[in-house]
Design an enzyme around this catalytic site. Structure first.
Site, PDB file in Angstrom:
ATOM      1  N   SER A 151       0.859  -1.190   0.000  1.00 41.02           N
ATOM      2  CA  SER A 151       0.000   0.000   0.000  1.00 41.02           C
ATOM      3  C   SER A 151       0.886   1.227   0.000  1.00 41.02           C
ATOM      4  O   SER A 151       2.008   1.201   0.528  1.00 41.02           O
ATOM      5  CB  SER A 151      -0.900   0.013   1.236  1.00 41.02           C
ATOM      6  OG  SER A 151      -1.516   1.280   1.405  1.00 41.02           O
ATOM      7  N   TYR A 164      -1.762  -0.686  10.312  1.00 41.08           N
ATOM      8  CA  TYR A 164      -1.882  -1.022   8.895  1.00 41.08           C
ATOM      9  C   TYR A 164      -0.618  -0.606   8.121  1.00 41.08           C
ATOM     10  O   TYR A 164      -0.050  -1.400   7.370  1.00 41.08           O
ATOM     11  CB  TYR A 164      -3.109  -0.334   8.303  1.00 41.08           C
ATOM     12  CG  TYR A 164      -3.309  -0.594   6.832  1.00 41.08           C
ATOM     13  CD1 TYR A 164      -3.819  -1.815   6.384  1.00 41.08           C
ATOM     14  CD2 TYR A 164      -2.991   0.368   5.879  1.00 41.08           C
ATOM     15  CE1 TYR A 164      -4.003  -2.062   5.033  1.00 41.08           C
ATOM     16  CE2 TYR A 164      -3.174   0.134   4.524  1.00 41.08           C
ATOM     17  CZ  TYR A 164      -3.675  -1.077   4.108  1.00 41.08           C
ATOM     18  OH  TYR A 164      -3.852  -1.320   2.764  1.00 41.08           O
TER      19      TYR A 164
END
Length: 254
Positions: A151, A164
């Site tokens: 990501s 995350y």
């Protein structure tokens, strides 16, 4: 001359929707058989299998269920794929979770240790375990492709939270070690790092203010990420790279 993956098998985790589904279709169109992993969306996964086996080329496809937060289930997933379809030649570690959304202005103490560990287990630990299981066969046959779905948060901190972002940035260390270690064995290792992809669960309720952050003026689409995974799988000279797919949000690779 179009690339061909005829006779190859790809294991795609989190293949029942979004990026995983788009990648499964893209690789299947090149002749690649697909092991479709899902966690809970059985009907969606089975529908994808039906769609894949109807493509020209006579590919094989089958759905496999596993909770990526349970290492024993991950091991069972791998064993089931090998038993039913054979050893994967291609592994796309795509399954993941965001965990609680803290936001860029949130407080670190709002992330419980339990949430932190579960996010890491699903995003990073299970991807490591599947890679560990798949690589020996890839080395033995002198061909393998490992791709992680990272990501843009790995390089920027992102909009979800430290749990995350850190779980995704950890993937990059795996990519660099694996790529350097196994390059001479015909095994490449890379990651794709998307940002703000609209047809995924994570971005289902994206505010207009977030959309305006993207220089090209819209969110990305799953097939645009899948095309990068396809490139990483079909290019034998491309390894040890993190490819950012973010509509121009970041000015350079990280």
């Amino acid at each position: 001359m179009a690339a061909s993956l005829q006779g190859k098998l790809a294991l795609i985790t989190g293949a029942s929707g979004g990026i995983g589904k788009a990648t499964a279709i893209a690789l299947a169109k090149l002749g690649c058989s697909i092991a479709v992993h899902y966690s809970s969306a059985r009907d969606t996964a089975e529908a994808l299998v039906t769609e894949l086996i109807q493509l020209p080329g006579g590919i094989r496809a089958q759905a496999f269920q596993a909770d990526m937060g349970d290492y024993d289930q991950v091991r069972a997933l791998y064993a089931s794929v090998v038993d039913a379809l054979g050893h994967p030649d291609i592994l796309f570690n795509n399954a993941g979770m965001s965990g609680p959304k803290v936001g860029p202005q949130g407080d670190i103490e709002t992330v419980s240790l339990e949430d932190f560990e579960l996010t890491w287990k699903v995003n990073t630990g299970s991807s490591f375990l599947l890679t560990q299981l798949c690589v020996p066969h890839m080395v033995a046959q002198k061909y393998g492709r490992v791709v992680f779905c990272s990501s843009v948060a790995a390089g920027t901190g992102g909009v979800v939270g430290p749990h995350y972002a850190s779980s995704k940035s950890a993937m990059h260390g795996l990519v660099h070690w694996l790529a350097a270690r196994y390059a001479k064995d015909g095994v490449t290792c890379n990651a794709v790092a998307p940002a703000l992809i609209e047809d995924t669960k994570m971005m289902g309720d994206t505010a207009d203010a977030v959309r305006k952050l993207i220089p090209i003026g819209r969110l990305g689409r799953s097939h645009e990420v899948a095309s990068v995974v396809e490139m990483l799988v079909t290019n034998a000279y491309l390894t040890n790279k993190i490819i950012v797919v973010d509509g121009g949000l970041t000015p350079s690779a990280f």
